[in-house]
Design a protein around this motif. Structure first.
Motif, PDB file in Angstrom:
ATOM      1  N   GLU A 113     -14.255  44.046 -57.101  1.00 25.88           N
ATOM      2  CA  GLU A 113     -14.038  45.445 -57.469  1.00 25.88           C
ATOM      3  C   GLU A 113     -12.995  45.521 -58.579  1.00 25.88           C
ATOM      4  N   SER A 114     -13.268  46.314 -59.578  1.00 27.04           N
ATOM      5  CA  SER A 114     -12.341  46.419 -60.702  1.00 27.04           C
ATOM      6  C   SER A 114     -11.036  47.066 -60.266  1.00 27.04           C
ATOM      7  N   ASN A 115      -9.923  46.479 -60.701  1.00 26.55           N
ATOM      8  CA  ASN A 115      -8.637  47.071 -60.357  1.00 26.55           C
ATOM      9  C   ASN A 115      -8.099  47.941 -61.492  1.00 26.55           C
ATOM     10  N   THR A 116      -8.979  48.260 -62.449  1.00 24.34           N
ATOM     11  CA  THR A 116      -8.569  49.128 -63.549  1.00 24.34           C
ATOM     12  C   THR A 116      -9.189  50.521 -63.457  1.00 24.34           C
ATOM     13  N   ASN A 117     -10.114  50.725 -62.515  1.00 24.62           N
ATOM     14  CA  ASN A 117     -10.688  52.048 -62.340  1.00 24.62           C
ATOM     15  C   ASN A 117      -9.642  53.010 -61.778  1.00 24.62           C
ATOM     16  N   PRO A 118      -9.697  54.294 -62.142  1.00 24.18           N
ATOM     17  CA  PRO A 118      -8.751  55.267 -61.569  1.00 24.18           C
ATOM     18  C   PRO A 118      -8.877  55.332 -60.044  1.00 24.18           C
ATOM     19  N   ILE A 119      -7.749  55.383 -59.374  1.00 25.30           N
ATOM     20  CA  ILE A 119      -7.711  55.458 -57.910  1.00 25.30           C
ATOM     21  C   ILE A 119      -7.055  56.779 -57.531  1.00 25.30           C
ATOM     22  N   PHE A 120      -7.800  57.634 -56.838  1.00 25.31           N
ATOM     23  CA  PHE A 120      -7.387  58.996 -56.502  1.00 25.31           C
ATOM     24  C   PHE A 120      -6.930  59.044 -55.044  1.00 25.31           C
ATOM     25  N   VAL A 121      -5.656  59.365 -54.815  1.00 21.61           N
ATOM     26  CA  VAL A 121      -5.103  59.372 -53.455  1.00 21.61           C
ATOM     27  C   VAL A 121      -4.225  60.606 -53.278  1.00 21.61           C
ATOM     28  N   ARG A 122      -4.381  61.278 -52.151  1.00 18.13           N
ATOM     29  CA  ARG A 122      -3.513  62.413 -51.842  1.00 18.13           C
ATOM     30  C   ARG A 122      -2.330  61.941 -51.007  1.00 18.13           C
ATOM     31  N   LYS A 123      -1.125  62.298 -51.464  1.00 17.36           N
ATOM     32  CA  LYS A 123       0.108  61.975 -50.737  1.00 17.36           C
ATOM     33  C   LYS A 123       1.031  63.178 -50.854  1.00 17.36           C
ATOM     34  N   ASP A 124       1.066  64.001 -49.809  1.00 15.63           N
ATOM     35  CA  ASP A 124       1.811  65.258 -49.872  1.00 15.63           C
ATOM     36  C   ASP A 124       3.319  65.048 -49.738  1.00 15.63           C
TER      37      ASP A 124
END
Length: 200
Positions: free
Chosen positions: A83-94
């Protein structure tokens, strides 16, 4: 609407476990859907919220993360591709005062990003002027409370190739979160394994 969500949580079957500095709560609702939440034991910050929906044929789906992310090592798939480690990674952290999302692997400067609220006031849209990234998403907490989004509540920051999008929690959400915490404090928690968390 917010009171309906609180009542739904109260009626659900609940188990509670304190482990590794986290208070872990598992809800099972009448419709068979499951909700799992993890809070920092010291400051009550929400770390993880994930759902497992009951399928139409009776089975259950995998866990879907609403807040936080699944921590797992990157692995080779069946074709031997990593899996590419350069793709955008979207995570919610409030945070205590804001809904917040971190999108890693976005190297563009801050002035390249445009954040708007959708015409129906239910979604946040992130896009770049160079057309390299687009994301449309909702805030389930706001939907459950029957609240609409407002453009002037969004903020942007960028550091270390990460875009940080914040949305200020309205007073109704802060009140609801406080009421949920009061319910959680009534629960009996085990440090060894799951037990019935309903107050005696």
């Amino acid at each position: 609407m917010a009171s309906l969500w609180l009542e739904k949580l109260k009626k659900a079957q609940k188990t509670c476990l304190i482990q590794d500095g986290r208070r872990k709560i598992h809800y099972t609702f009448d419709d068979g859907n499951e909700l799992s939440e993890e809070y920092n034991e010291k400051n009550n910050d929400l770390i993880v919220r994930k759902w497992r929906k009951k399928g139409t044929l009776g089975g259950t789906s995998g866990w879907e993360f609403e807040v936080g992310e699944e921590l797992k090592p990157r692995s080779l798939d069946s074709e031997g591709l990593m899996e590419s480690n350069t793709n955008p990674i979207f995570v919610r952290k409030d945070t205590a005062q804001n809904f917040q999302w971190r999108i890693r692997n976005l190297p563009y400067p801050l002035d390249n990003y445009i954040v708007n609220i959708s015409d129906d006031n239910k979604n946040i849209i992130i896009k770049t002027k160079n057309k390299k990234y687009y994301k449309k998403f909702s805030i389930p907490d706001m939907e459950r409370a029957g609240l609409y989004l407002q453009q002037n509540q969004t903020q942007l920051a960028h550091a270390n190739n990460t875009l940080i999008v914040s949305y200020k929690k309205p007073e109704e959400i802060l009140k609801l979160e406080k009421l949920v915490q009061e319910e959680i404090k009534k629960m009996k928690a085990s440090r060894d394994g799951d037990v019935d968390c309903n107050p005696s």
